[in-house]
Scaffold this active site. Structure first.
Site, PDB file in Angstrom:
ATOM      1  CD1 TRP A 113      -2.533   1.880   0.467  1.00  0.00           C
ATOM      2  CD2 TRP A 113      -1.347   2.416   2.292  1.00  0.00           C
ATOM      3  NE1 TRP A 113      -2.884   3.158   0.855  1.00  0.00           N
ATOM      4  CE2 TRP A 113      -2.181   3.514   1.957  1.00  0.00           C
ATOM      5  CE3 TRP A 113      -0.507   2.521   3.411  1.00  0.00           C
ATOM      6  CZ2 TRP A 113      -2.192   4.696   2.693  1.00  0.00           C
ATOM      7  CZ3 TRP A 113      -0.517   3.696   4.140  1.00  0.00           C
ATOM      8  CH2 TRP A 113      -1.352   4.779   3.784  1.00  0.00           C
ATOM      9  CD  GLU A 130      -4.616  -1.737   1.919  1.00  0.00           C
ATOM     10  OE1 GLU A 130      -3.428  -1.871   2.282  1.00  0.00           O
ATOM     11  OE2 GLU A 130      -5.551  -1.559   2.712  1.00  0.00           O
ATOM     12  CE  LYS A 158      -6.676   5.675   2.796  1.00  0.00           C
ATOM     13  NZ  LYS A 158      -5.866   5.689   3.995  1.00  0.00           N
ATOM     14  CG  ASP A 212      -8.730  -1.188   4.342  1.00  0.00           C
ATOM     15  OD1 ASP A 212      -9.804  -0.775   4.815  1.00  0.00           O
ATOM     16  OD2 ASP A 212      -7.663  -1.198   4.994  1.00  0.00           O
ATOM     17  CG  HIS A 234      -8.678   1.628   1.728  1.00  0.00           C
ATOM     18  ND1 HIS A 234      -7.397   1.315   1.372  1.00  0.00           N
ATOM     19  CD2 HIS A 234      -8.621   1.941   3.040  1.00  0.00           C
ATOM     20  CE1 HIS A 234      -6.612   1.407   2.423  1.00  0.00           C
ATOM     21  NE2 HIS A 234      -7.330   1.789   3.451  1.00  0.00           N
ATOM     22  CG  HIS A 293      -6.126  -4.794   4.818  1.00  0.00           C
ATOM     23  ND1 HIS A 293      -5.214  -3.769   4.747  1.00  0.00           N
ATOM     24  CD2 HIS A 293      -5.391  -5.938   4.837  1.00  0.00           C
ATOM     25  CE1 HIS A 293      -3.998  -4.267   4.701  1.00  0.00           C
ATOM     26  NE2 HIS A 293      -4.069  -5.583   4.740  1.00  0.00           N
ATOM     27  CG  ASP A 299      -9.111   4.214   5.804  1.00  0.00           C
ATOM     28  OD1 ASP A 299      -9.638   3.174   6.213  1.00  0.00           O
ATOM     29  OD2 ASP A 299      -7.895   4.304   5.512  1.00  0.00           O
ATOM     30  CG  ASP A 310      -7.998   2.177   9.700  1.00  0.00           C
ATOM     31  OD1 ASP A 310      -8.046   1.059   9.173  1.00  0.00           O
ATOM     32  OD2 ASP A 310      -7.577   3.184   9.094  1.00  0.00           O
ATOM     33  CG  ASP A 347      -5.528  -1.991   8.056  1.00  0.00           C
ATOM     34  OD1 ASP A 347      -4.987  -1.520   9.068  1.00  0.00           O
ATOM     35  OD2 ASP A 347      -5.415  -1.478   6.929  1.00  0.00           O
TER      36      ASP A 347
HETATM   37  C1  RNT Z   1      -3.918   2.405   4.897  1.00  0.00           C
HETATM   38  C2  RNT Z   1      -4.000   0.973   4.562  1.00  0.00           C
HETATM   39  C3  RNT Z   1      -2.907   0.103   5.082  1.00  0.00           C
HETATM   40  C4  RNT Z   1      -2.515   0.452   6.502  1.00  0.00           C
HETATM   41  C5  RNT Z   1      -1.615  -0.539   7.188  1.00  0.00           C
HETATM   42  C6  RNT Z   1      -0.928   0.053   8.362  1.00  0.00           C
HETATM   43  O1  RNT Z   1      -5.031   3.118   4.570  1.00  0.00           O
HETATM   44  O2  RNT Z   1      -5.237   0.466   4.962  1.00  0.00           O
HETATM   45  O3  RNT Z   1      -3.246  -1.218   4.940  1.00  0.00           O
HETATM   46  O4  RNT Z   1      -3.630   0.642   7.316  1.00  0.00           O
HETATM   47  O5  RNT Z   1      -0.782  -1.134   6.312  1.00  0.00           O
HETATM   48 ZN    ZN Z   2      -5.558  -1.656   4.818  1.00  0.00          ZN
END
Ligand code: RNT
Ligand code: ZN
Length: 421
Positions: free
Chosen positions: A188, A229, A231, A262, A265, A289, A297, A299, A329
């Site tokens: 990523w 990955e 985004k 993810d 994302h 993820h 995003d 998390d 994640d």
């Molecule tokens: C960031 C991505 C990535 C990170 C990690 C730390 O937006 O989701 O995967 O969160 O690798």
């Molecule tokens: Zn991620």
């Protein structure tokens, strides 16, 4: 006076099993399948993504761990102890997912000079505990990538990060060798722009070229596999991200690498559960993820919410459990971090169990016969089936405390260790 009924946990399980059997579901088979699926636990929940590269590390790259709850892991030993603790409370096989700035080295090692030896103690630990290891290239949180990494217009800067990526692949393969389990290497890159650039093509062409250079060296896929990955946006890259979903679909398809989805994302009303089977028509393997975006995003800790359940339903209904690797994640610094790991990982596994307990073949047949109301009714009634009893039984079978029995353990760990940091 009503007669009191005394049921043991075993009686309750037998009864719950018969309720599922009535729907044509083999509970024992579901439990067995669930026990064979590894879940990759992200090391970065334990220390707010800071790593051990330097004492005054800062998290950059448009991601943020908000909160300052006490007890953050400040050393490799603390992080490992916290992960060990969390894993005893999460049923099923564990992989641990590392970033390169979690290396174990004397002095500072430039990111384009990392080697397997800097991760040997992680491999020793994982082998000792029976964990698999996954890995990530780490382009963020570094002075050389403030204005981008793999897409940077400066060839020298790109070369630095390409070398980093090449080395990560060797370290990932080393993890595969040491643990006897394939290691997934996720790529990523945070590169992006606050305003829409004039040239949106150039950075994408450079990204394609840089990634090609990284994955050039052939490595046994039984040891490691690359995954890319995408985004939509990050903080400071609100307007443009070269590594968008469309970019990486094209990249994964044309290069034969995996695609990472993810959950945080995409646009706020766009869900990854709706993308899985479309992608599985063309891509042999995906990496998830599992995360929870709240308005962005962010998390947050994963919940047993509709989307997490839907993701797992889609994977199971498609018979794609062997094609979709599941990783977590998220990073929440506002609550006990060990509990954050456990809650999110248990919820992910619970969602998977719920999916495995669905009478999918029966529902597919109903759907095919045009009985839409029958499908709707069955789906709604699934929600109140005695699912919790099966989950608790699964936990106990794997030697992990059932629901309502693990939080005290985290509290005493907090009293004994976390609160003293
Ligand atoms: C960031 C991505 C990535 C990170 C990690 C730390 O937006 O989701 O995967 O969160 O690798
Ligand atoms: Zn991620």
């Amino acid at each position: 006076m009503s007669q009191s009924i005394r049921w043991s946990a075993a009686d309750a399980f037998e009864w719950a099993k018969s309720v599922y059997a009535g729907q044509g579901v083999d509970v024992e088979a579901a439990i067995e399948r669930l026990a064979s699926v590894p879940l990759s636990l992200h090391c970065w929940q334990g220390d707010d993504v800071l790593g051990f590269e330097s004492k005054d590390a800062k998290l950059t790259g448009g991601i943020q761990a908000t909160g300052n709850y006490p007890g953050r892991a400040r050393s490799i030993d603390e992080l490992r102890a916290d992960m060990d603790k969390a894993i005893t409370l999460i049923p099923g096989p564990a992989k641990v997912n590392l970033h390169t700035h979690y290396l174990d080295a004397e002095g500072s090692v430039p990111r384009d000079a990392i080697e397997p030896k800097h991760f040997a103690s992680w491999a020793d630990w994982a082998v000792d505990r029976g964990y698999g290891l996954d890995f990530n290239t780490t382009f963020f949180s570094h002075p050389m990538s403030e204005a981008g990494s793999l897409t940077h217009p400066d060839e020298g800067i790109r070369a630095y990060w390409i070398e980093h990526g090449r080395r990560c692949r060797r370290i990932s393969a080393y993890f595969g060798e040491r643990t006897g389990q394939r290691s997934l290497l996720n790529h990523w890159a945070h590169d992006g722009a606050k305003e829409i650039p004039i040239d949106t093509l150039g950075p994408r062409e450079r990204l394609r070229e840089s990634l090609d250079a990284i994955i050039k060296e052939p490595i046994d896929p039984a040891l490691m596999r690359d995954s890319v990955e995408s985004k939509l946006f990050g903080i400071g890259s609100e307007a443009y991200v070269p590594g968008s979903h469309e970019f990486y679909i094209g990249y994964a398809l044309s290069r034969g690498v995996m695609l990472t989805l993810d959950a945080g994302h995409f646009h706020p009303t766009e869900v990854i559960s709706a993308k899985l089977t479309a992608l599985l028509c063309f891509l042999p393997e995906l990496l998830l993820h599992v995360s929870r975006p709240v308005r962005w995003d962010s998390d947050h800790v994963v919940l047993l919410d509709d989307e997490t359940r839907q993701i797992m339903l889609e994977v199971v209904r498609a018979g794609a459990l062997d094609k979709v690797a599941i990783a977590m994640d998220y990073f929440d610094a506002s609550i006990n971090r060990v509990a954050a790991w456990v809650v999110g990982a248990r919820n992910t596994r619970k969602a998977l169990l719920a999916a495995l307990l669905e009478p999918a073949d029966r529902l597919k047949a109903l759907e095919l016969s045009g009985d839409g109301a029958g499908v709707l009714a069955a789906r709604q009634e699934e929600l109140t089936m005695p699912f919790g009893i099966i989950w608790d039984r699964f936990c106990e079978k794997l030697g992990v405390p059932p629901d309502r029995a693990w939080m005290d353990d985290v509290r005493s760990y907090e009293r004994e260790f976390l609160s003293k940091r």
